[in-house]
Design a protein around this motif. Structure first.
Motif, PDB file in Angstrom:
ATOM      1  N   THR A 109       0.713  -1.107  -0.038  1.00  0.00           N
ATOM      2  CA  THR A 109      -0.096   0.060   0.045  1.00  0.00           C
ATOM      3  C   THR A 109       0.757   1.079  -0.079  1.00  0.00           C
ATOM      4  O   THR A 109       0.614   2.258  -0.653  1.00  0.00           O
ATOM      5  CB  THR A 109      -0.958  -0.104   1.293  1.00  0.00           C
ATOM      6  N   TYR A 110       2.110   1.264   0.703  1.00  0.00           N
ATOM      7  CA  TYR A 110       2.776   2.271   0.747  1.00  0.00           C
ATOM      8  C   TYR A 110       3.340   2.783  -0.640  1.00  0.00           C
ATOM      9  O   TYR A 110       3.262   3.895  -1.141  1.00  0.00           O
ATOM     10  CB  TYR A 110       4.222   1.991   1.464  1.00  0.00           C
ATOM     11  N   VAL A 111       3.838   1.811  -1.422  1.00  0.00           N
ATOM     12  CA  VAL A 111       4.108   2.180  -2.835  1.00  0.00           C
ATOM     13  C   VAL A 111       3.007   2.312  -3.614  1.00  0.00           C
ATOM     14  O   VAL A 111       3.097   3.379  -4.518  1.00  0.00           O
ATOM     15  CB  VAL A 111       4.862   0.971  -3.489  1.00  0.00           C
ATOM     16  N   LEU A 112       2.018   1.688  -3.623  1.00  0.00           N
ATOM     17  CA  LEU A 112       0.951   1.731  -4.736  1.00  0.00           C
ATOM     18  C   LEU A 112       0.074   3.097  -4.583  1.00  0.00           C
ATOM     19  O   LEU A 112      -0.492   3.645  -5.367  1.00  0.00           O
ATOM     20  CB  LEU A 112      -0.206   0.503  -4.644  1.00  0.00           C
ATOM     21  N   ASP A 113       0.137   3.600  -3.158  1.00  0.00           N
ATOM     22  CA  ASP A 113      -0.303   4.894  -3.023  1.00  0.00           C
ATOM     23  C   ASP A 113       0.462   5.938  -3.577  1.00  0.00           C
ATOM     24  O   ASP A 113      -0.039   7.295  -3.508  1.00  0.00           O
ATOM     25  CB  ASP A 113      -0.421   5.084  -1.249  1.00  0.00           C
ATOM     26  N   ARG A 114       1.718   5.690  -3.878  1.00  0.00           N
ATOM     27  CA  ARG A 114       2.642   7.006  -4.104  1.00  0.00           C
ATOM     28  C   ARG A 114       3.163   6.961  -5.787  1.00  0.00           C
ATOM     29  O   ARG A 114       3.693   7.731  -6.273  1.00  0.00           O
ATOM     30  CB  ARG A 114       3.876   6.756  -3.354  1.00  0.00           C
ATOM     31  N   VAL A 115       2.705   5.860  -6.388  1.00  0.00           N
ATOM     32  CA  VAL A 115       3.055   5.666  -7.736  1.00  0.00           C
ATOM     33  C   VAL A 115       1.870   6.157  -8.796  1.00  0.00           C
ATOM     34  O   VAL A 115       0.793   5.802  -8.228  1.00  0.00           O
ATOM     35  CB  VAL A 115       3.951   4.448  -8.231  1.00  0.00           C
ATOM     36  N   PRO A 116       1.878   6.470 -10.074  1.00  0.00           N
ATOM     37  CA  PRO A 116       0.794   6.897 -10.820  1.00  0.00           C
ATOM     38  C   PRO A 116       0.204   5.626 -11.164  1.00  0.00           C
ATOM     39  O   PRO A 116       0.796   4.556 -11.256  1.00  0.00           O
ATOM     40  CB  PRO A 116       1.554   7.539 -11.994  1.00  0.00           C
ATOM     41  N   SER A 117      -1.123   5.680 -11.237  1.00  0.00           N
ATOM     42  CA  SER A 117      -1.821   4.460 -11.512  1.00  0.00           C
ATOM     43  C   SER A 117      -1.375   3.757 -12.714  1.00  0.00           C
ATOM     44  O   SER A 117      -1.236   4.489 -13.654  1.00  0.00           O
ATOM     45  CB  SER A 117      -3.437   5.059 -11.543  1.00  0.00           C
ATOM     46  N   GLY A 118      -1.335   2.466 -12.793  1.00  0.00           N
ATOM     47  CA  GLY A 118      -0.907   1.656 -13.652  1.00  0.00           C
ATOM     48  C   GLY A 118       0.438   1.384 -13.913  1.00  0.00           C
ATOM     49  O   GLY A 118       1.012   0.838 -15.129  1.00  0.00           O
ATOM     50  N   THR A 119       1.194   2.285 -12.988  1.00  0.00           N
ATOM     51  CA  THR A 119       2.738   1.861 -13.061  1.00  0.00           C
ATOM     52  C   THR A 119       3.125   0.798 -12.544  1.00  0.00           C
ATOM     53  O   THR A 119       4.055  -0.120 -13.380  1.00  0.00           O
ATOM     54  CB  THR A 119       3.295   3.118 -12.387  1.00  0.00           C
ATOM     55  N   VAL A 120       2.696   0.183 -11.660  1.00  0.00           N
ATOM     56  CA  VAL A 120       2.925  -1.173 -10.907  1.00  0.00           C
ATOM     57  C   VAL A 120       1.658  -1.844 -11.435  1.00  0.00           C
ATOM     58  O   VAL A 120       0.665  -1.963 -11.131  1.00  0.00           O
ATOM     59  CB  VAL A 120       2.948  -1.130  -9.482  1.00  0.00           C
ATOM     60  N   ASP A 121       2.100  -3.214 -12.144  1.00  0.00           N
ATOM     61  CA  ASP A 121       1.061  -3.949 -12.690  1.00  0.00           C
ATOM     62  C   ASP A 121       0.720  -5.100 -11.601  1.00  0.00           C
ATOM     63  O   ASP A 121      -0.302  -5.724 -11.909  1.00  0.00           O
ATOM     64  CB  ASP A 121       1.554  -4.575 -14.108  1.00  0.00           C
ATOM     65  N   VAL A 122       1.719  -5.402 -10.827  1.00  0.00           N
ATOM     66  CA  VAL A 122       1.462  -6.866 -10.134  1.00  0.00           C
ATOM     67  C   VAL A 122       2.111  -6.699  -8.733  1.00  0.00           C
ATOM     68  O   VAL A 122       3.124  -6.130  -8.896  1.00  0.00           O
ATOM     69  CB  VAL A 122       1.853  -8.037 -11.068  1.00  0.00           C
TER      70      VAL A 122
END
Ligand code: NAD
Length: 322
Positions: free
Chosen positions: A169-182
């Motif tokens: 959640t730390y990373v996914l809350d901070r990267v643009p949507s669609g950057t991390v796929d999995v």
């Protein structure tokens, strides 16, 4: 030997368009991390896995100090099938020498991995066990470096892995949507620990594909038992031992039960299980087919859950404090 009638289920991985076999081949055992494996056994295991419908293979430069990647590369080449028929994920940032999530290191890392795997690209490149690095570096430096590798065609999709669920959640809350796929989570969706389930609505909302690894809790839920380095507490180890003994007494196979438990939740695109012999491949594929055709052994599962209740969701520390 005739192949089973039913085939292994394929499941969509988030928004990637990839369809992964519900059982994925964890190649860490090919790096000898659970005991020695011969070249012949490694090649035969991968061949049998592919023949039985497993299309997803996961490795890392860390497993066996690059040995797993080399063995997987050799084994995939020996298959002699077109590259698009299998999906390969490897990782970056974790090495036997230590952790390094710098842009420079991960950019070199993929070229080294591709050479060892004898491939032109990997389907997924994942930042490996990010709780050991600076999460802000992962957000601001590592993932942008991986995006460049995507543009260069060396990788198709970007992932992150780790043990503590908060790192996702730390990373996914901070990267643009669609950057991390999995995301790849391990030891959080097996009979003794199902905490990953709580994160599913959040991950679905983000459009992130979810892979769950270590359904056998890295050996805790096997008759052979965990390897020496297993980080579980003595209390968790002995509760799992009691569960193993209970199944054995009833003539049941705890590993089959554990794999079927993880496979039953279809929100996970693939359950990655470490395999190092043709026998294990056969057993695991048969267990997956059985769970879709017949279902799982609910009676034994409730008994095992009762034995494991005092240690349910107990985990162990991993990484540096943030
Ligand atoms: P696991 O829970 O899959 O257990 C693997 C052990 O179980 C091995 O000793 C294997 O030989 C044995 N086994 C497999 N099938 C069996 C069967 N039918 N009966 C009895 N024993 C059986 O743990 P794992 O290998 O650590 O995890 C699976 C894969 O997931 C890894 O190989 C790796 O690819 C991935 N993984 C990734 C991370 C990460 O990225 N941080 C962490 C853990 C696992």
């Amino acid at each position: 030997m005739a192949l089973p009638q039913a085939s292994l289920e394929l499941r969509e991985l988030g928004n990637t368009g990839l369809k992964l076999s519900c059982v994925g081949f964890g190649a860490s055992p090919l790096g000898n991390v659970f005991g020695p494996v011969s070249d012949e056994d490694a090649i035969a295991s991968v061949r049998e896995a592919f023949r039985r419908g497993i299309n997803f293979f996961d490795t890392s430069p860390y497993y066996g100090g690059t040995l797993s990647e080399k063995m997987l590369g050799k084994s995939l080449k020996a298959l002699g099938v077109p590259r698009h028929e299998y999906i390969v994920s490897t990782k970056c940032g974790r090495y036997v020498e230590g952790f390094d999530f710098s842009a420079d290191r991960v950019t070199r890392s993929i070229d080294e991995s591709l050479a060892r795997l004898q491939l032109d690209y990997v389907d997924i490149l994942q930042c490996h066990d990010i709780e050991f690095g600076s999460l802000d570096q992962v957000v601001n430096e590592t993932i942008p470096a991986l995006q460049k590798l995507k543009e260069a065609g060396k990788i198709r999709f970007i992932g992150i892995t780790g043990l503590p669920l908060e790192v996702f959640t730390y990373v996914l809350d901070r990267v643009p949507s669609g950057t991390v796929d999995v995301i790849l989570s391990y030891c959080h969706y097996s009979i003794n620990d199902s905490t990953l389930e709580d994160l599913l609505p959040y991950l679905k909302n983000k459009g992130v594909g979810v892979i769950t690894a270590s359904p056998l809790a890295m050996g805790l839920l096997t008759e052979r038992g965990p390897p020496e380095w297993h980080p579980a507490s003595p209390e968790l180890k002995s509760a799992c031992q009691a569960a193993v003994a209970h199944c054995k007494e009833k003539g049941k196979n705890i590993s089959k039960l554990a794999l079927q438990y993880s496979l039953s939740n279809k929100d996970f695109s693939s359950v990655l299980v470490g395999m190092n012999s043709v026998g294990q491949v056969e057993e695991n594929v048969a267990a997956a087919i059985e769970v879709t055709t017949v279902g799982k052994d609910e009676e034994t599962l409730s008994e095992v859950e009762a034995i494991l209740k005092p240690v349910k969701n107990q985990t162990w520390p991993s990484g540096i404090q943030h």
